[in-house]
Write a protein that holds these residues in place. Sequence first.
Motif, PDB file in Angstrom:
ATOM      1  N   SER A  50       0.870  -1.180   0.000  1.00  9.26           N
ATOM      2  CA  SER A  50       0.000   0.000   0.000  1.00  9.26           C
ATOM      3  C   SER A  50       0.904   1.226   0.000  1.00  9.26           C
ATOM      4  O   SER A  50       2.126   1.106   0.063  1.00  9.26           O
ATOM      5  CB  SER A  50      -0.918   0.004   1.219  1.00  9.26           C
ATOM      6  OG  SER A  50      -0.190   0.325   2.386  1.00  9.26           O
ATOM      7  N   ASP A  51       0.310   2.394  -0.039  1.00 11.29           N
ATOM      8  CA  ASP A  51       1.099   3.624   0.020  1.00 11.29           C
ATOM      9  C   ASP A  51       1.801   3.770   1.361  1.00 11.29           C
ATOM     10  O   ASP A  51       2.806   4.464   1.459  1.00 11.29           O
ATOM     11  CB  ASP A  51       0.214   4.843  -0.225  1.00 11.29           C
ATOM     12  CG  ASP A  51      -0.260   4.941  -1.662  1.00 11.29           C
ATOM     13  OD1 ASP A  51       0.375   4.318  -2.540  1.00 11.29           O
ATOM     14  OD2 ASP A  51      -1.263   5.634  -1.898  1.00 11.29           O
ATOM     15  N   GLY A  52       1.285   3.111   2.384  1.00 15.18           N
ATOM     16  CA  GLY A  52       1.855   3.258   3.725  1.00 15.18           C
ATOM     17  C   GLY A  52       2.801   2.168   4.163  1.00 15.18           C
ATOM     18  O   GLY A  52       3.571   2.345   5.104  1.00 15.18           O
ATOM     19  N   PRO A  65      14.231  -6.791  13.750  1.00 12.55           N
ATOM     20  CA  PRO A  65      14.433  -5.576  14.535  1.00 12.55           C
ATOM     21  C   PRO A  65      13.242  -4.633  14.359  1.00 12.55           C
ATOM     22  O   PRO A  65      12.378  -4.855  13.508  1.00 12.55           O
ATOM     23  CB  PRO A  65      15.714  -4.974  13.934  1.00 12.55           C
ATOM     24  CG  PRO A  65      15.786  -5.527  12.561  1.00 12.55           C
ATOM     25  CD  PRO A  65      15.123  -6.874  12.595  1.00 12.55           C
ATOM     26  N   ASN A  66      13.206  -3.585  15.145  1.00 15.64           N
ATOM     27  CA  ASN A  66      12.132  -2.594  15.041  1.00 15.64           C
ATOM     28  C   ASN A  66      12.124  -1.895  13.689  1.00 15.64           C
ATOM     29  O   ASN A  66      11.071  -1.635  13.124  1.00 15.64           O
ATOM     30  CB  ASN A  66      12.291  -1.551  16.144  1.00 15.64           C
ATOM     31  CG  ASN A  66      11.098  -1.509  17.044  1.00 15.64           C
ATOM     32  OD1 ASN A  66      10.224  -2.343  16.973  1.00 15.64           O
ATOM     33  ND2 ASN A  66      11.066  -0.517  17.902  1.00 15.64           N
ATOM     34  N   GLU A  67      13.318  -1.544  13.180  1.00 20.07           N
ATOM     35  CA  GLU A  67      13.446  -0.925  11.860  1.00 20.07           C
ATOM     36  C   GLU A  67      14.456  -1.711  11.030  1.00 20.07           C
ATOM     37  O   GLU A  67      15.453  -2.191  11.567  1.00 20.07           O
ATOM     38  CB  GLU A  67      13.894   0.534  11.976  1.00 20.07           C
ATOM     39  CG  GLU A  67      12.831   1.451  12.541  1.00 20.07           C
ATOM     40  CD  GLU A  67      13.218   2.917  12.489  1.00 20.07           C
ATOM     41  OE1 GLU A  67      14.179   3.271  11.771  1.00 20.07           O
ATOM     42  OE2 GLU A  67      12.549   3.711  13.163  1.00 20.07           O
ATOM     43  N   GLU A  80      13.090   1.747   3.834  1.00 17.16           N
ATOM     44  CA  GLU A  80      13.333   1.551   5.262  1.00 17.16           C
ATOM     45  C   GLU A  80      11.961   1.458   5.905  1.00 17.16           C
ATOM     46  O   GLU A  80      11.082   2.279   5.638  1.00 17.16           O
ATOM     47  CB  GLU A  80      14.119   2.713   5.847  1.00 17.16           C
ATOM     48  CG  GLU A  80      14.475   2.499   7.305  1.00 17.16           C
ATOM     49  CD  GLU A  80      15.288   3.629   7.890  1.00 17.16           C
ATOM     50  OE1 GLU A  80      15.270   3.775   9.130  1.00 17.16           O
ATOM     51  OE2 GLU A  80      15.938   4.369   7.130  1.00 17.16           O
ATOM     52  N   VAL A  81      11.770   0.435   6.742  1.00 19.10           N
ATOM     53  CA  VAL A  81      10.455   0.178   7.317  1.00 19.10           C
ATOM     54  C   VAL A  81      10.536   0.017   8.828  1.00 19.10           C
ATOM     55  O   VAL A  81      11.599  -0.243   9.390  1.00 19.10           O
ATOM     56  CB  VAL A  81       9.814  -1.083   6.699  1.00 19.10           C
ATOM     57  CG1 VAL A  81       9.609  -0.931   5.208  1.00 19.10           C
ATOM     58  CG2 VAL A  81      10.637  -2.326   6.994  1.00 19.10           C
ATOM     59  N   GLU A  82       9.372   0.150   9.448  1.00 17.50           N
ATOM     60  CA  GLU A  82       9.228  -0.070  10.882  1.00 17.50           C
ATOM     61  C   GLU A  82       8.221  -1.199  11.076  1.00 17.50           C
ATOM     62  O   GLU A  82       7.150  -1.212  10.450  1.00 17.50           O
ATOM     63  CB  GLU A  82       8.726   1.194  11.563  1.00 17.50           C
ATOM     64  CG  GLU A  82       8.538   1.053  13.045  1.00 17.50           C
ATOM     65  CD  GLU A  82       8.052   2.331  13.690  1.00 17.50           C
ATOM     66  OE1 GLU A  82       8.068   2.392  14.916  1.00 17.50           O
ATOM     67  OE2 GLU A  82       7.642   3.265  12.972  1.00 17.50           O
ATOM     68  N   GLN A  94       5.408  -0.499   8.190  1.00 12.12           N
ATOM     69  CA  GLN A  94       5.079   0.785   7.571  1.00 12.12           C
ATOM     70  C   GLN A  94       6.360   1.444   7.106  1.00 12.12           C
ATOM     71  O   GLN A  94       7.428   1.235   7.680  1.00 12.12           O
ATOM     72  CB  GLN A  94       4.310   1.687   8.526  1.00 12.12           C
ATOM     73  CG  GLN A  94       5.101   2.208   9.688  1.00 12.12           C
ATOM     74  CD  GLN A  94       4.247   3.098  10.595  1.00 12.12           C
ATOM     75  OE1 GLN A  94       3.027   3.128  10.489  1.00 12.12           O
ATOM     76  NE2 GLN A  94       4.893   3.803  11.486  1.00 12.12           N
ATOM     77  N   PHE A  95       6.245   2.229   6.049  1.00 13.64           N
ATOM     78  CA  PHE A  95       7.408   2.892   5.474  1.00 13.64           C
ATOM     79  C   PHE A  95       7.900   4.014   6.386  1.00 13.64           C
ATOM     80  O   PHE A  95       7.130   4.869   6.796  1.00 13.64           O
ATOM     81  CB  PHE A  95       7.098   3.478   4.099  1.00 13.64           C
ATOM     82  CG  PHE A  95       6.755   2.461   3.055  1.00 13.64           C
ATOM     83  CD1 PHE A  95       7.589   1.386   2.813  1.00 13.64           C
ATOM     84  CD2 PHE A  95       5.605   2.584   2.299  1.00 13.64           C
ATOM     85  CE1 PHE A  95       7.292   0.446   1.853  1.00 13.64           C
ATOM     86  CE2 PHE A  95       5.290   1.661   1.330  1.00 13.64           C
ATOM     87  CZ  PHE A  95       6.128   0.585   1.102  1.00 13.64           C
TER      88      PHE A  95
END
Length: 122
Positions: A50-52, A65-67, A80-82, A94-95
């Motif tokens: 998705s866009d998010g 990991p968290n990110e 890079e994502v979370e 999410q981006f």
Amino acid sequence: MFSFIKSKQTEFTQAVQRRIHPRQRTRLRPAKLANLNNEFICDCSIRDISDGGLRILLNQDTDLPNEFYVFDVVHRNVSEVELCWRKELDAGVQFVVPPANIRHFSNTGLQRLAQRLYAMDD
């Protein structure tokens, strides 16, 4: 008697309401994950986009990991994502930095993700 159906409908409704951007299926596009130190985590598949963010399916049970970075092998994009949620081998992210073509990155660690065989240092 059908309380399990009602609870599933409630779970689905809550999930849809939390989603800001509509998702699109991707037919399990191959991807690679790396931590922010450019160390390979594992291979995965992108299930939805998705866009998010993304929903990914890990190829193995591993800690995330968290990110971290996601490299989309088909489109040659890095983002890079979370980590937002995790259930067994499925995860939603999410981006933090939206997807961009790998050629825009000067980071050699990320460039290695684009190679056919990703080798880890001992």
